[in-house]
Every structure is written in structure tokens, then in C-alpha cells.
Design an enzyme around this catalytic site. Structure first.
Site, PDB file in Angstrom:
ATOM      1  N   ASP A  32     -13.372  28.290  53.606  1.00 33.87           N
ATOM      2  CA  ASP A  32     -13.965  29.581  53.252  1.00 33.87           C
ATOM      3  C   ASP A  32     -14.633  29.427  51.888  1.00 33.87           C
ATOM      4  O   ASP A  32     -13.962  29.149  50.889  1.00 33.87           O
ATOM      5  CB  ASP A  32     -12.868  30.649  53.197  1.00 33.87           C
ATOM      6  CG  ASP A  32     -13.426  32.058  53.124  1.00 33.87           C
ATOM      7  OD1 ASP A  32     -14.658  32.210  53.192  1.00 33.87           O
ATOM      8  OD2 ASP A  32     -12.629  33.005  52.987  1.00 33.87           O
TER       9      ASP A  32
ATOM     10  N   ASP B 223     -20.437  31.498  55.787  1.00 37.88           N
ATOM     11  CA  ASP B 223     -19.634  30.897  54.719  1.00 37.88           C
ATOM     12  C   ASP B 223     -18.225  30.496  55.128  1.00 37.88           C
ATOM     13  O   ASP B 223     -17.395  30.201  54.260  1.00 37.88           O
ATOM     14  CB  ASP B 223     -19.564  31.843  53.521  1.00 37.88           C
ATOM     15  CG  ASP B 223     -18.881  33.161  53.855  1.00 37.88           C
ATOM     16  OD1 ASP B 223     -18.710  33.456  55.046  1.00 37.88           O
ATOM     17  OD2 ASP B 223     -18.522  33.887  52.913  1.00 37.88           O
ATOM     18  N   GLU B 224     -17.928  30.452  56.406  1.00 38.71           N
ATOM     19  CA  GLU B 224     -16.593  29.998  56.805  1.00 38.71           C
ATOM     20  C   GLU B 224     -16.620  29.365  58.186  1.00 38.71           C
ATOM     21  O   GLU B 224     -17.459  29.682  59.021  1.00 38.71           O
ATOM     22  CB  GLU B 224     -15.573  31.137  56.770  1.00 38.71           C
ATOM     23  CG  GLU B 224     -15.818  32.229  57.781  1.00 38.71           C
ATOM     24  CD  GLU B 224     -14.665  33.218  57.857  1.00 38.71           C
ATOM     25  OE1 GLU B 224     -13.509  32.793  57.997  1.00 38.71           O
ATOM     26  OE2 GLU B 224     -14.941  34.435  57.794  1.00 38.71           O
TER      27      GLU B 224
END
Length: 328
Positions: free
Chosen positions: A10, A105-106
Site C-alpha cells: 500500500d 496505489d495498492e
């Protein structure tokens, strides 16, 4: 049966981090991404400096301005975020083809097949985070465990730029003391129902029967029952098969000195060889890609009769390709 090893990566305050990287004047400042303070939009991401004022994602921009009037309000630049995200996902896929992106973003990575006695999952997670930092100049947090639920839980426990491992030795203690609002998937509405029924932490959830939880939450109740016990059988759903291994670097300033560029090519050749070695793979094609100061991308590749995997072999081919690009 081999125990699964899952990593959840993350990125830390991703949009704000990208803005601070691309505009160093924002570094260390309370950055609020989403739009102008006077806009009717909501906050996409806030830096940790802004979070100290109570600003958080999904908050109306007007409220964020009241809480942090001296904040730096930035309009979202999704082009930059998508480009950086693609770079990060490429790093993930240089390790394994079992990658499940959840957003820009993860992502989850199933690295079960990479783990060896001398290469535990935690070390692989460290390598990945180091590669992200070196390639994008951004930090990421990681969670490592034997299923997706616990890996995601772990990735949020030591932010920013932290890593947590949840295994069979510590899972019970972690889950029993966890605030119910910190369980992934428990939002405001679910949390209120939980509180109304005397469920405030993991132990309270654990003590409820499966029937009671199904009565309160319908089908979701079975999942909550399992989560309280650290059970999650869901697979990492990858949609792509990795066919390449590569390494990229962005210079802090424009560079046109051949010697400096070739030093970097040597370094990248070594990094690529290291990754190939970890994966026990070799390459039949070598590609060199250059992005100019005008953001034009140039690339050349060479297909080989014999595969290569050593630093020297990769560099020698990359050197020829670089010279071809420089003097077409």
C-alpha cells in the site's frame, strides 16, 4: 501443502507523495489533494502533515480548508498518478505474475513460489519496497501473511514506510485486541451495528456465533466470523502473465553526459540480472528505453539466439542499444 505467502503493498499517501516528489517545494508541508479550497469536491489524499489537523480522504474540501487554512491545496493530476502506478505495477510483475491490483496505489502479490529457506517473504517484501523507492522515489508500506485479509491488515499497522508480518504465532493476539473499526471492510454503518450489539474489538467479534453474525449482517456475517479467526481462502486474482523483467530510473535533473548515463546503465543491468537470478530466469530479448527531457520515449531492442542473465552480458547489449539510440 505449501503455506501461502501473500504480500499487500500500500503506497503511503500516494497522490500527495507524487505531488511532493514532482514539486519539492511541497515536501514537509500539509498537502491536500483534490482541488481548490473553494471547490465543492472532496479530499482525495492528504499528507501526514495535513492529517495532523484532522484532514482525511473523502472530506469536503471546504471542511478541510477550515481545519487546515494554511494547507497547500492541489488539483489531482491523474496522468502523473497513472504513470507512476504503471511503473509500480511493473515492479510487482518483475517478481511474480500473481499480482492483483486493487487501485492505483495498492495490490496483493502471491509470492509463495518465490519463498525459500534463505529468502523469506519478509525479505522479498523489503526488496520490493526498496525497488519502489529507488525507481519512483516514493515510499510504500507492506503487510506479509498467509492470506489476503491478514496481509492487508498488516500493511496498515506501521504506516508510513513500515512493514508488519502476521503469522500463526502472533495472529490471535493481534486480532483479539484490534479495534473493530480497524478490521478491513468494516465501515461506519457496520461499526455502528457492531457497537449497538456490544462488539467493540476482535475478541467481542470472536465470541459471537456464526448464526448471530449472519442474523446481524446477512451473508457478510460468515465472512466476519472467519475474519475474527484469521481465516480467508480467497485467491490473488491476477489478470496478466509476466513476460518481462526490467528496471528503470528517473534522474533528479536532466542528464546528457554519456559517462554518467552508462554508469546508470551498468547499475540497472546489475539490478536486472539480480532479479533474473532470484526468479531463476534468463532473457532472450534486451530492451533499452529512454525518456527525453521533452518526455519523448525512445526504445530499441535486440532479440538473441542465446539467452542471457549475467550483469556483463546484459550491459554489453544495453551499451550497443544505447549507442544506436543516441546516434540513429
Amino acid at each position: 501443502m505449501t503455506e501461502r505467502r501473500i504480500i499487500h503493498i500500500d503506497m503511503d499517501y500516494f497522490f500527495a507523495q507524487v505531488e511532493m516528489r514532482d514539486n519539492p517545494k511541497l515536501k514537509g508541508k500539509p498537502v491536500i489533494v483534490g482541488g481548490k479550497a473553494s471547490s465543492r469536491g472532496v479530499v482525495s489524499t492528504a499528507s501526514y502533515e495535513a492529517r495532523k489537523y484532522g484532514v482525511h480522504s473523502a472530506m469536503p474540501m471546504s471542511q478541510a480548508h477550515k481545519l487546515c487554512p494554511n494547507g497547500y491545496f492541489v488539483t489531482s493530476n491523474f496522468g502523473a498518478y497513472r504513470e507512476t502506478s504503471a511503473q509500480i505495477m511493473s515492479i510487482f510483475r518483475s517478481y511474480t505474475d500473481k499480482v492483483e491490483p486493487m487501485s492505483l496505489d495498492e495490490a496483493y502479490l502471491d509470492i509463495t513460489e518465490l519463498v525459500r529457506p534463505d529468502l523469506p517473504a519478509s525479505k522479498i517484501a523489503q526488496y520490493i519496497r526498496k525497488d519502489i523507492l529507488e525507481n519512483t522515489h516514493l515510499t510504500a508500506s507492506a503487510g506479509v501473511s498467509y492470506n489476503k485479509f491478514l496481509a492487508k491488515l498488516a500493511s496498515g499497522m506501521n504506516k508510513p514506510y513500515g512493514m508488519t508480518v502476521i503469522d500463526y504465532q502472533n495472529v490471535h493476539d493481534i486480532l483479539m485486541t484490534l479495534d473493530i473499526g480497524d478490521f478491513p471492510g468494516v465501515g461506519k454503518a457496520s461499526k455502528k451495528v457492531m457497537h449497538d450489539n456490544g462488539i467493540f474489538n476482535g475478541r467481542d467479534l470472536y465470541e459471537k456465533t456464526e448464526f448471530e453474525l449472519i442474523r446481524l449482517f446477512g451473508k457478510r456475517g460468515r465472512g466476519l466470523y472467519n475474519k475474527a479467526r484469521g481465516i480467508d481462502h480467497s485467491e490473488v486474482k491476477s489478470s496478466r502473465v509476466r513476460k518481462s523483467v526490467g528496471t528503470e530510473r528517473t534522474f533528479a535533473t536532466d542528464v546528457n553526459d554519456d559517462e554518467e548515463i552508462l554508469r546508470k546503465v551498468w547499475e540497472l543491468s546489475g539490478k536486472t540480472a539480480e532479479r533474473l537470478n532470484k526468479l531463476q530466469k534468463s532473457a532472450k530479448t534486451v530492451t533499452v528505453k529512454i525518456k527525453t527531457y521533452q518526455f519523448e520515449t525512445l526504445s530499441k531492442q535486440m532479440s538473441l539466439r542465446d539467452s542471457v542473465s549475467s550483469e556483463e552480458d546484459i550491459y554489453n547489449i544495453a551499451y550497443l542499444l544505447y549507442n544506436d539510440l543516441k546516434d540513429p
